[in-house]
Design an enzyme around this catalytic site. Structure first.
Site, mmCIF file in Angstrom:
data_model
loop_
_atom_site.group_PDB
_atom_site.id
_atom_site.type_symbol
_atom_site.label_atom_id
_atom_site.label_comp_id
_atom_site.label_asym_id
_atom_site.label_seq_id
_atom_site.Cartn_x
_atom_site.Cartn_y
_atom_site.Cartn_z
ATOM 1 N N SER A 1 6.812 -52.420 34.146
ATOM 2 C CA SER A 1 7.522 -51.813 33.013
ATOM 3 C C SER A 1 8.832 -51.249 33.536
ATOM 4 O O SER A 1 8.956 -50.989 34.743
ATOM 5 C CB SER A 1 6.674 -50.669 32.434
ATOM 6 O OG SER A 1 7.422 -49.896 31.520
ATOM 7 N N TYR B 1 1.188 -42.827 33.841
ATOM 8 C CA TYR B 1 1.521 -44.212 33.460
ATOM 9 C C TYR B 1 2.686 -44.732 34.306
ATOM 10 O O TYR B 1 2.600 -45.818 34.899
ATOM 11 C CB TYR B 1 1.864 -44.282 31.964
ATOM 12 C CG TYR B 1 2.334 -45.649 31.521
ATOM 13 C CD1 TYR B 1 1.455 -46.733 31.488
ATOM 14 C CD2 TYR B 1 3.664 -45.875 31.163
ATOM 15 C CE1 TYR B 1 1.882 -48.001 31.102
ATOM 16 C CE2 TYR B 1 4.100 -47.133 30.771
ATOM 17 C CZ TYR B 1 3.209 -48.190 30.744
ATOM 18 O OH TYR B 1 3.631 -49.438 30.359
HETATM 19 N N1 LIG Z 1 4.468 -52.089 24.643
HETATM 20 C C1 LIG Z 1 5.409 -51.649 25.468
HETATM 21 O O1 LIG Z 1 6.390 -50.996 25.040
HETATM 22 C C2 LIG Z 1 5.353 -51.986 26.944
HETATM 23 C C3 LIG Z 1 6.531 -51.790 27.705
HETATM 24 C C4 LIG Z 1 6.488 -52.091 29.063
HETATM 25 C C5 LIG Z 1 5.342 -52.585 29.649
HETATM 26 N N2 LIG Z 1 4.217 -52.751 28.885
HETATM 27 C C6 LIG Z 1 3.028 -53.249 29.555
HETATM 28 O O2 LIG Z 1 2.660 -54.478 28.965
HETATM 29 C C7 LIG Z 1 1.260 -54.678 29.086
HETATM 30 C C8 LIG Z 1 0.665 -54.996 27.722
HETATM 31 O O3 LIG Z 1 0.907 -53.879 26.875
HETATM 32 P P1 LIG Z 1 0.866 -53.959 25.284
HETATM 33 O O4 LIG Z 1 1.981 -53.145 24.794
HETATM 34 O O5 LIG Z 1 0.708 -55.363 24.840
HETATM 35 O O6 LIG Z 1 -0.470 -53.123 25.023
HETATM 36 P P2 LIG Z 1 -1.625 -53.276 23.919
HETATM 37 O O7 LIG Z 1 -1.090 -53.863 22.672
HETATM 38 O O8 LIG Z 1 -2.271 -51.929 23.882
HETATM 39 O O9 LIG Z 1 -2.619 -54.329 24.595
HETATM 40 C C9 LIG Z 1 -3.336 -54.002 25.757
HETATM 41 C C10 LIG Z 1 -4.265 -55.143 26.099
HETATM 42 O O10 LIG Z 1 -5.045 -54.755 27.235
HETATM 43 C C11 LIG Z 1 -6.438 -54.912 26.920
HETATM 44 N N3 LIG Z 1 -7.231 -53.919 27.635
HETATM 45 C C12 LIG Z 1 -7.150 -52.562 27.511
HETATM 46 N N4 LIG Z 1 -8.076 -51.980 28.305
HETATM 47 C C13 LIG Z 1 -8.734 -52.988 28.933
HETATM 48 C C14 LIG Z 1 -9.808 -53.022 29.858
HETATM 49 N N5 LIG Z 1 -10.391 -51.894 30.299
HETATM 50 N N6 LIG Z 1 -10.249 -54.232 30.303
HETATM 51 C C15 LIG Z 1 -9.683 -55.372 29.848
HETATM 52 N N7 LIG Z 1 -8.657 -55.397 28.966
HETATM 53 C C16 LIG Z 1 -8.206 -54.216 28.518
HETATM 54 C C17 LIG Z 1 -6.482 -54.717 25.398
HETATM 55 O O11 LIG Z 1 -7.603 -55.348 24.795
HETATM 56 P P3 LIG Z 1 -9.012 -54.640 24.508
HETATM 57 O O12 LIG Z 1 -8.709 -53.318 23.890
HETATM 58 O O13 LIG Z 1 -9.695 -55.617 23.634
HETATM 59 O O14 LIG Z 1 -9.676 -54.538 25.844
HETATM 60 C C18 LIG Z 1 -5.226 -55.463 24.972
HETATM 61 O O15 LIG Z 1 -5.476 -56.842 24.944
HETATM 62 C C19 LIG Z 1 0.720 -53.386 29.709
HETATM 63 O O16 LIG Z 1 0.556 -53.562 31.100
HETATM 64 C C20 LIG Z 1 1.806 -52.370 29.424
HETATM 65 O O17 LIG Z 1 1.801 -51.314 30.354
HETATM 66 C C21 LIG Z 1 4.211 -52.465 27.549
#
Ligand SMILES: NC(=O)c1ccc[n+]([C@@H]2O[C@H](COP(=O)([O-])OP(=O)(O)OC[C@H]3O[C@@H](n4cnc5c(N)ncnc54)[C@H](OP(=O)(O)O)[C@@H]3O)[C@@H](O)[C@H]2O)c1
Length: 273
Positions: free
Chosen positions: A143, A156
């Site tokens: 990130s 985080y």
């Molecule tokens: N959104 C942002 O602004 C942003 C910015 C920079 C980086 N990121 C990074 O991008 C990545 C994806 O984020 P996102 O925004 O798409 O988040 P999200 O919509 O909350 O999705 C998170 C995913 O991780 C899975 N997950 C959560 N806990 C888990 C566990 N214990 N075991 C297996 N799977 C698990 C969730 O599915 P289940 O709940 O079904 O397990 C879901 O598929 C993350 O690493 C985040 O830090 C996000």
């Protein structure tokens, strides 16, 4: 666009958000996606969408990667199904938001277990197998939060700093081995990342997950070690943390997060994450 035909690509956190977008983008390029998350039903819905949109078969494996034995269980399931992973996308991630001392310690611990420990374990097992075959790739989703301390997202940002440092070091260890390693640094992206908390992502600041996924793979195809797959300001946003004294960078991000009211963010009682 580079073809990924014949490639088996495992995407963690593929049930929604950026992970589902990675799975779609990989299928669009011809890969066989293996979708992993805790919610089996949501994974199957993503697999059905992929079949409809790209006429591709996606495999789903439900696993809690933050639970004890979660990664080992996933690897055993891959072996049982005779699946060889060519590309690992360590995307699953979570983060606690709000003042550290008054937020639930469990949320911080879960985030470390998932963002750091599970990512490192999967990389060790599947990366080791790739190195033995002399080919493969790993994309670790970090990130822009990786580049400086972030008050009100303290643990985080620290997990993402780990991902950045770990990935850059591993990329160098594996240079010229046939196994490529890259970190991706999205900025704010329109997903349910803050679901279950009072925090909100401002839509005008957020990129579309599909654009982030496509830009990540474009950078990977170019041979990048770090990818900045967001809008044009995403990369310059990471410079403050590199040029300012670290205390000044923490002050700046603290001020920004207070403007975004993350200093008042908290978990919504009983919310499903
Ligand atoms: N959104 C942002 O602004 C942003 C910015 C920079 C980086 N990121 C990074 O991008 C990545 C994806 O984020 P996102 O925004 O798409 O988040 P999200 O919509 O909350 O999705 C998170 C995913 O991780 C899975 N997950 C959560 N806990 C888990 C566990 N214990 N075991 C297996 N799977 C698990 C969730 O599915 P289940 O709940 O079904 O397990 C879901 O598929 C993350 O690493 C985040 O830090 C996000």
């Amino acid at each position: 666009m580079k073809s990924y035909r014949g490639i088996t690509a495992l995407v963690t956190g593929a049930s929604k958000g950026i992970g589902a977008a990675y799975a779609h983008e990989l299928a669009r390029r011809g890969a066989h996606p293996v979708l992993v998350a805790r919610s089996g039903d949501a994974l199957r819905r993503v697999a059905d969408d992929i079949a409809r949109s790209h006429q591709a078969d996606a495999t789903t494996v439900a696993a809690d990667l933050a639970a004890p034995g979660g990664v080992e269980g996933l690897v055993a399931e891959l072996d049982r199904r005779d699946l060889t992973v060519d590309l690992l996308v360590n995307n699953a991630g979570s983060g606690a938001v709000g003042p550290f001392l008054t937020s639930s310690l469990r949320r911080h611990e879960d985030s470390v277990d998932l963002n750091v420990t599970a990512l490192m374990r999967l990389t060790h097992v599947l990366g080791g197998r790739m190195a033995a075959r002399g080919r493969g790739g790993i994309i670790n989703v970090a990130s822009t939060a990786a580049f400086q301390p972030m008050p009100y997202q303290a643990s985080y940002a620290a997990t993402k700093a780990f991902v950045l440092s770990f990935t850059e070091a591993l990329a160098e260890e594996l240079r010229d081995t046939g196994v490529r390693v890259m970190a991706a640094h999205p900025g704010a992206t329109a997903t349910g990342f803050f679901d279950g908390t009072t925090a909100e992502l401002k839509p005008s600041f957020a990129d579309a997950p599909q654009a982030v996924a496509a830009a990540t793979l474009k950078a990977y195809d170019r041979g990048a070690v770090n990818a900045y797959p967001g809008r044009a300001v995403t990369r310059p946003m990471t410079w403050a943390g590199r040029v300012l004294p670290r205390v000044a960078a923490a002050r700046l991000t603290g001020r920004l997060n207070r403007v975004l009211e993350l200093d008042r963010a908290r978990e919504i009682d009983g919310a499903e994450r």
